[in-house]
Design an enzyme around this catalytic site. Structure first.
Site, PDB file in Angstrom:
ATOM      1  CB  ALA A 220      -7.038 -13.678  -2.176  1.00 29.72           C
TER       2      ALA A 220
ATOM      3  NE  ARG B 261      -8.546   0.263   3.908  1.00 29.11           N
ATOM      4  CZ  ARG B 261      -8.528  -1.038   3.649  1.00 29.11           C
ATOM      5  NH1 ARG B 261      -9.415  -1.835   4.224  1.00 29.11           N
ATOM      6  NH2 ARG B 261      -7.639  -1.553   2.831  1.00 29.11           N
TER       7      ARG B 261
ATOM      8  CB  SER C  13     -13.583 -12.887   2.942  1.00 22.15           C
ATOM      9  OG  SER C  13     -12.441 -12.345   3.550  1.00 22.15           O
TER      10      SER C  13
ATOM     11  CB  ALA D 157      -8.050 -18.745   5.293  1.00 24.10           C
TER      12      ALA D 157
ATOM     13  CB  CYS E  70      -3.300 -20.105   2.385  1.00 16.79           C
ATOM     14  SG  CYS E  70      -3.268 -18.917   1.032  1.00 16.79           S
TER      15      CYS E  70
ATOM     16  CG  ASP F 270      -4.573 -17.289  -8.096  1.00 19.99           C
ATOM     17  OD1 ASP F 270      -3.717 -16.525  -7.616  1.00 19.99           O
ATOM     18  OD2 ASP F 270      -4.986 -18.318  -7.517  1.00 19.99           O
TER      19      ASP F 270
ATOM     20  CB  ALA G 269      -2.464 -15.469  -0.768  1.00 22.58           C
TER      21      ALA G 269
ATOM     22  CG  ASN H 137      -4.780 -10.391  -0.045  1.00 22.35           C
ATOM     23  OD1 ASN H 137      -5.825 -10.002   0.463  1.00 22.35           O
ATOM     24  ND2 ASN H 137      -4.453 -11.674  -0.093  1.00 22.35           N
TER      25      ASN H 137
ATOM     26  CE1 TYR I 224      24.422 -13.402  17.088  1.00 21.27           C
ATOM     27  CE2 TYR I 224      25.477 -11.423  17.972  1.00 21.27           C
ATOM     28  CZ  TYR I 224      25.360 -12.809  17.925  1.00 21.27           C
ATOM     29  OH  TYR I 224      26.154 -13.586  18.708  1.00 21.27           O
TER      30      TYR I 224
END
Ligand code: FAD
Length: 557
Positions: free
Chosen positions: A13, A24, A41, A43, A45, A286, A304, A308, A430
């Site tokens: 993560a 970047r 990389s 997941a 979770c 973590d 997570a 990130n 709503y």
């Protein structure tokens, strides 16, 4: 011209998001990710759902592999490479290739640590017996799947009733396994306040055997080849599979051995730019301690989202940007067997732990959408706010639908320093199938604002038995007869004006209804007629959370 060399330890993560952001921001940087595992990389979770076969293909959990990092981002990934020491003087990492045992030195200009946290595995008797698992990595989930498929266990014990424990329980039941949850605390989901966790307990009790308030003392091999899980109070549960989900510890050993500052909770200390006590080393995820936005205290928040964001911030800081992590508020959500529990900010118990006493709480049970639209279901909501000025401090919600949306709004409100008065005025979307013109968020703000403005005083549910108050139930007679609080006198709201003479003027009157709405009307009416009145917020529904019918005992915060 070659740019700075950034080495990242841990490529999931925090590490992966840091690497991608670095690229970047700086096309010239040399970026190397080291991970001792088989994957980057992935997941994590999603792992419980892979065990449960809800996610059937492992490949769905692999978000980006070494090839993609190389081809798309020009980032080198070295799997099965473990960082074993940091030589801060020479700015080199000592790395061991896990499979060959070969060691080498990896120089860096900037080092980012994102090694995560490891599941707690206490040294209990029998802890290493086959069939006892923890869940952190993809290979862990493969092992559990393989065990389920080869041994076909009929019963499992999940040790720990936190977020991962409940997700695992749901997924094991999905595999046709009977689950017992053994939890040391006397509530499920320990991050929630106990009366809020009561809704979770009630729901889970229909799906799994619950053994609360008693820690596991050890494990034994049974004669039939299975396992026996023993508890300190003397209970024993047979199981063909045990999953330990009792929390995680930050992987701060590498940092500690290198002399980096470690906080009281055992996590790596960082500044707001995620820089450690060494100016060339950053840490995220973590493994780090972070400042809680509400209490200002250092905490470990293994989630997570923060990991990130911190990875991204560390990348910005390394590239000289003015990037700052503003703290955490432990916003979390968990779903199990159709119920959702979510929270953000401080709970009542976390405020007490932090020694913060200037707070009040209100409860309400609004529907997730217009009551008249089919399928309306209540959201049990608790709001914690500063008593002196209404600053929003925390929110917890449990329900079948619409829970996470309300908590997300509250989360953003807390982050922006909003008050309950802002919630009153919040403009949320709503239509009848989504919400109400007065949304749950507005209702919560209004109920809390009424308290801060002094329009209504609150009574405390835990003081119910001890207070010398006249207990007034303003529900309809049939509701009262279906279940009421001992000693309460029933005068339905519609009859209150005509029966005011039945009420004492020399005692405080504590008023309740079903959910706290009618009792508020009653309070306003009685106050204006000179009575001393308090509202029992959340009504009979909240009473049953504090004083569970099948437990005969008050929840204690
Ligand atoms: P990780 O993602 O754990 O990555 C750490 C990596 O570092 C690992 O691959 C490890 O192999 C590697 N590593 C460690 N030490 C070294 C070393 N010395 N050398 C080389 N490599 C090393 N959070 C949520 O917010 N919502 C959820 O629903 C949720 N569900 C979860 C379910 C499960 C089963 C688990 C395990 C976690 C879940 N989490 C969830 C928590 C979330 O996954 C973590 O907070 C997040 O992954 C932390 O990111 P990280 O980069 O700090 O560590």
């Amino acid at each position: 011209m070659a740019g700075k060399r950034v080495v990242i330890v841990g490529g999931v993560a925090g590490g992966a998001s840091c690497a991608a952001r670095l690229r970047r921001l700086d096309e010239s940087a040399e970026i190397v990710i080291l991970d001792r595992g088989y994957y980057v990389s992935f997941a994590n979770c999603g792992l419980p759902y892979f065990v449960g076969d809800v996610i059937q293909q492992e490949s769905k959990l692999l978000l980006a592999g070494p090839d993609l990092f190389r081809d798309r981002f020009h980032i080198e990934v070295h799997l099965r490479n473990e960082a074993i020491a940091i030589d801060r003087r020479s700015q080199e990492l000592v790395v061991r290739e896990v499979d060959s045992g070969r060691e080498y030195r990896q120089p860096y200009d900037a080092l980012v640590l994102s090694p995560g946290a490891s599941p707690v595995r206490p040294p209990l008797p029998g802890i290493d017996l086959p069939g006892i698992f923890t869940l952190r990595t993809l290979p862990d989930s493969e092992d559990i799947r393989e065990w389920i498929e080869s041994k076909v266990p009929r019963r499992a014990v999940v040790v720990g009733g936190g977020f991962i424990g409940l997700e695992m329980a749901e997924n094991l039941v999905h595999r046709g396994i009977d689950v017992t949850i053994v939890e040391m605390a006397d509530q499920l989901l320990p991050p929630l306040d106990p009366e809020m966790a009561e809704y979770v307990r009630r729901h889970m009790a229909a799906q799994a055997t619950l053994h609360l308030g008693d820690p596991v003392s050890g494990f034994e091999q049974a004669a039939d080849g299975g396992l026996v899980v023993r508890t300190q109070a003397g209970s024993a549960y047979a199981a063909g599979l045990v999953v330990l989900a009792i929390g995680v510890r930050p992987e701060s050993g590498l940092a500690q051995a290198a002399g980096l500052e470690i906080g009281h909770q055992g996590g790596i200390r960082v500044d707001s730019g995620m820089r450690t006590s060494d100016p060339h080393i950053w840490a995220v995820g973590d493994a780090v301690e972070v400042k809680n936005r509400v209490t200002g205290q250092w905490e470990l928040i293994p989630l997570a989202g923060p990991a990130n964001r911190q990875g991204r911030i560390a990348a910005g800081a390394i590239c000289g940007r003015d990037a700052h992590f503003t703290g955490v508020q432990a916003t979390a959500v968990c779903g199990f067997f159709g119920l959702t529990a979510a929270l953000t900010g401080s709970t009542e118990k976390s405020l007490r732990r932090a020694g913060m006493e200037d707070y009040k709480t209100i409860y309400l049970h609004p529907y997730q959408h217009a009551a008249y639209y089919p399928g309306a279901k209540p959201i049990h909501l608790k709001l914690v706010f500063r008593a002196s000025d209404g600053l929003l401090l925390g929110a917890q919600a449990v329900g079948e639908e619409g829970v996470e949306r309300r908590i997300d709004v509250m989360a953003m409100a807390i982050q922006m320093g909003a008050t309950v008065f802002d919630l009153e005025e919040a403009e949320v979307c709503y239509a009848p199938q989504y919400g109400s013109a007065k949304d749950a968020v507005n209702m919560a703000g209004m109920a809390a604002a009424n308290v801060v403005r002094g329009d209504v005083a609150l009574a405390s549910w835990p003081d119910l038995g001890a207070a010398d108050a006249f207990l007034l139930d303003v529900r309809e007679a049939e509701e009262f007869h279906a279940g009421s609080i001992d000693g309460a006198v029933n005068i339905p709201l519609g009859k209150l004006r005509g029966r005011m003479n039945e009420l004492p003027r020399d005692r405080e009157i504590w008023v309740y209804c079903r959910a706290g709405h009618r009792s508020y009307y009653a309070c306003r009416f009685l106050v204006q007629n000179g009575f001393r009145v308090r509202n029992l917020a959340g009504g009979y529904r909240t009473y049953r959370a504090w004083y569970p019918e099948d437990r005969k005992q008050l929840c204690t915060v």
